[in-house]
Design a protein around this motif. Structure first.
Motif, PDB file in Angstrom:
ATOM      1  N   ALA A 196      53.066  46.461  66.931  1.00  0.00           N
ATOM      2  CA  ALA A 196      54.634  46.527  66.984  1.00  0.00           C
ATOM      3  C   ALA A 196      54.558  47.535  67.933  1.00  0.00           C
ATOM      4  N   ASN A 197      53.405  48.086  68.164  1.00  0.00           N
ATOM      5  CA  ASN A 197      53.678  49.663  69.612  1.00  0.00           C
ATOM      6  C   ASN A 197      53.497  48.667  70.957  1.00  0.00           C
ATOM      7  N   CYS A 198      53.265  47.784  70.669  1.00  0.00           N
ATOM      8  CA  CYS A 198      53.401  46.672  72.420  1.00  0.00           C
ATOM      9  C   CYS A 198      53.905  45.783  71.927  1.00  0.00           C
ATOM     10  N   HIS A 199      54.493  44.983  71.235  1.00  0.00           N
ATOM     11  CA  HIS A 199      54.856  43.405  71.018  1.00  0.00           C
ATOM     12  C   HIS A 199      55.879  43.256  70.099  1.00  0.00           C
ATOM     13  N   THR A 200      56.728  42.551  70.538  1.00  0.00           N
ATOM     14  CA  THR A 200      58.165  42.425  69.335  1.00  0.00           C
ATOM     15  C   THR A 200      58.028  40.766  69.038  1.00  0.00           C
ATOM     16  N   ILE A 201      58.768  40.285  68.163  1.00  0.00           N
ATOM     17  CA  ILE A 201      58.382  39.145  68.090  1.00  0.00           C
ATOM     18  C   ILE A 201      60.327  38.405  68.542  1.00  0.00           C
ATOM     19  N   GLY A 202      60.719  37.855  69.473  1.00  0.00           N
ATOM     20  CA  GLY A 202      61.304  37.773  69.799  1.00  0.00           C
ATOM     21  C   GLY A 202      62.561  39.049  69.775  1.00  0.00           C
ATOM     22  N   GLY A 203      61.854  39.644  70.260  1.00  0.00           N
ATOM     23  CA  GLY A 203      62.723  40.929  70.865  1.00  0.00           C
ATOM     24  C   GLY A 203      62.248  41.150  72.627  1.00  0.00           C
ATOM     25  N   GLY A 204      61.741  40.040  73.583  1.00  0.00           N
ATOM     26  CA  GLY A 204      61.098  40.349  74.450  1.00  0.00           C
ATOM     27  C   GLY A 204      60.104  41.592  74.983  1.00  0.00           C
ATOM     28  N   ARG A 205      59.402  41.525  76.222  1.00  0.00           N
ATOM     29  CA  ARG A 205      58.526  42.086  76.192  1.00  0.00           C
ATOM     30  C   ARG A 205      58.548  43.480  76.188  1.00  0.00           C
ATOM     31  N   LEU A 206      57.169  43.998  75.385  1.00  0.00           N
ATOM     32  CA  LEU A 206      57.209  45.457  75.687  1.00  0.00           C
ATOM     33  C   LEU A 206      55.660  45.979  76.978  1.00  0.00           C
ATOM     34  N   VAL A 207      54.951  46.495  76.286  1.00  0.00           N
ATOM     35  CA  VAL A 207      53.763  46.681  76.581  1.00  0.00           C
ATOM     36  C   VAL A 207      53.149  45.264  77.201  1.00  0.00           C
ATOM     37  N   GLY A 208      53.040  44.576  75.896  1.00  0.00           N
ATOM     38  CA  GLY A 208      52.591  43.384  75.739  1.00  0.00           C
ATOM     39  C   GLY A 208      53.763  41.847  75.636  1.00  0.00           C
ATOM     40  N   PRO A 209      53.477  40.666  76.079  1.00  0.00           N
ATOM     41  CA  PRO A 209      54.446  39.760  76.063  1.00  0.00           C
ATOM     42  C   PRO A 209      54.986  39.885  74.464  1.00  0.00           C
ATOM     43  N   ASP A 210      56.044  39.040  74.311  1.00  0.00           N
ATOM     44  CA  ASP A 210      56.568  38.597  73.186  1.00  0.00           C
ATOM     45  C   ASP A 210      55.729  37.946  72.410  1.00  0.00           C
ATOM     46  N   LEU A 211      55.596  38.013  70.970  1.00  0.00           N
ATOM     47  CA  LEU A 211      54.704  37.247  70.326  1.00  0.00           C
ATOM     48  C   LEU A 211      55.535  35.703  69.896  1.00  0.00           C
TER      49      LEU A 211
END
Lengths: 231, 280
Positions: free
Chosen positions: B36-51
């Motif tokens: 969760a420090n780099c990815h969301t699920i349905g919340g848009g991109r952070l450092v890494g892509p939305d999963l």
């Protein structure tokens, strides 16, 4: 990061092998050949370069070792001190200056041993091994101090926990697996020095006459010996 | 007899359900601390892509392989991995300690289940975020230098990172220059998420879950400080600071050598030399 098998060997097992050699070797040597516990000083053979070798080297290396020891034993104190940039810089400048003194002394030691015929004759193969190890150790430490600033802070926060894991017999080599190659070389150099320690003149560290640091200089005078010799 | 069998069946089913819930909780905790420090699920991109619906974009076998060994897959030159790297401003996915195919599969099961929900609990709602606040820049600077201690007693950033021209001799060089961290990690929210559970091996050790940075009092001021630094300074090696550091140390060493010469000025030089002079 998980440590590789080689890292587990070098940073998880090798420290204990080195410490076992250190303790068993020094004890056995002291019990069997106590009078070999000496620095085997060659000061009497050559004294000019000797001064610029031994004095800077010993003051420098003792300061550097004390810094490492404090960062290992009292990491929070170092981090507290470094919480003000000016204090951090003062500590780092002092540490690098001490390392520079160590290097000046060490280079003079090596040059003196290599160039002076009588001193060279009293230099053993293990002496050269020690000088090589110390040169690698001092130069790698200085390289880290300059290229990976600020070592006092990251030693206290990253390296000290690793050393404590060794002290608690629960080694965590993965703590330093992500650190630079030169740092790993520096650590392996430490195990190497501890491992060869009992077989070298480094044992004099254990019987150091501490009052030498503050006692008044002793003056040796010859009364009439040279005149009698000429006659 | 029937009653006893039914009771035993209920017990077994309850235990199985409890075990399933426990595993689901474990996977959720694993996602929270590892992903969760780099990815969301349905919340848009952070450092890494939305999963969200990640398995519609790439097959599970590839995903398990990548999650298990991102460094190896990236090093192999895999085109999809390279595309992900480019989209992440060339910030590579950090290997997760102890990751294996089974654990990766369980995390992907969790991602698949959360993707079906209208709003996943990992949609990024917990990530601290707000607009830049200049008032917080000095607070962030004090946290960076260590003048203000971190709540969890973690070490100050300056020991390993440099930020613009902060500090007369600059910050540390063990770890990356943070001057452009906001842009490099993909924006304030991405950086905040990263700081809430830093994934790199060294940072993860220094800031474990129980020593996590405080979102309001630490993460956001640090992000403000870094955003301000990026606006005011271009990232640089600051070679003059390093040269100044070396020169100061050499100057001190030189002064100490002079001091030794003065302190021992009355030392013997000549008598012994004459006594032990080598025969010519």
């Amino acid at each position: 990061m998980n440590a590789t098998p080689l890292e587990v060997l070098l940073f998880g097992a090798a420290p204990y092998a080195a410490l076992a050699l250190f303790f068993v070797g020094t004890i056995v040597r002291y019990r069997t050949r106590p009078f070999t516990y000496s620095s085997l000083s060659t000061q009497f053979l050559e004294n000019k370069r000797h001064f610029w070798a031994q004095v800077p080297f010993h003051y420098g290396v003792l300061t550097v070792l004390a810094g490492h020891l404090v960062a290992f034993l009292l990491p929070d104190a170092i981090l507290w001190w470094n919480a003000r940039p000016l204090r951090l810089y003062a500590l780092e400048v002092t540490g690098l200056a001490a390392a520079a003194l160590t290097l000046v002394g060490l280079v003079n030691i090596v040059v003196r041993r290599a160039r002076h015929r009588m001193v060279r004759a009293s230099t053993s193969a293990m002496d050269w091994v020690v000088y090589a190890l110390l040169l690698v150790q001092v130069t790698s430490g200085m390289d880290l101090a300059v290229s990976k600033t600020w070592g006092s802070s990251w030693f206290a926060s990253v390296v000290s926990p690793y050393l404590w894991s060794l002290a608690k017999f629960s080694p965590e080599p993965d703590r330093i697996a992500a650190l630079p190659f030169v740092f790993k070389m520096h650590v392996v150099g430490l195990w190497a020095i501890l491992g060869v320690f009992p077989f070298t003149r480094l044992v004099h560290v254990l019987v150091v006459p501490n009052p030498y640091l503050w006692r008044r200089p002793q003056v040796a005078r010859w009364y009439g010996v040279r005149r009698q010799a000429r006659a | 007899m029937r009653t006893r069998v039914a009771a035993a069946l209920v017990t077994v089913l309850s235990l199985a359900a409890a075990a399933g819930e426990a595993r689901a909780d474990g996977d959720a905790d694993d996602f929270k601390t590892s992903c969760a420090n780099c990815h969301t699920i349905g919340g848009g991109r952070l450092v890494g892509p939305d999963l969200k619906d990640v398995e519609k974009r790439k097959d599970r076998a590839w995903l398990v392989g990548f999650v298990t060994d991102p460094t190896g897959v990236l090093a192999s030159g895999d085109p999809y991995a390279q595309k992900l790297l480019a989209e992440a401003n060339r910030v590579p996915m950090t290997p997760i300690a102890g990751m294996n195919a089974k654990r990766a599969g369980q995390l992907l099961d969790l991602v698949a289940a959360e993707s079906k929900l209208e709003k996943s609990r990992f949609a990024g709602g917990a990530v601290p975020d707000r607009a830049f606040d200049a008032k917080n820049v000095p607070v962030g600077r004090d946290l960076y230098t260590g003048a203000a201690g971190l709540k969890g007693d973690g070490p100050a950033c300056i020991g390993c990172h440099r930020v613009g021209d902060t500090g007369a001799l600059g910050g540390g060089r063990l770890a990356p220059d943070l001057t452009d961290a906001v842009a490099r990690l993909g924006g304030r929210k991405a950086l905040s998420a990263w700081l809430s559970a830093p994934p790199t091996p060294t940072m993860k050790r220094l800031f474990p879950f129980e020593k996590a940075l405080d979102p309001e009092r630490e993460i956001l001021p640090l992000v403000d400080f870094l955003q301000d630094a990026a606006a005011r300074h271009a990232p640089s090696e600051r070679a003059p600071a390093r040269v100044a550091f070396v020169l100061l140390a050499l100057g001190l060493a030189g002064a100490l050598l002079v001091g030794m010469e003065i302190a021992w000025r009355r030392r013997f030089r000549g008598v012994r030399e004459t006594l032990v002079k080598e025969p010519s």
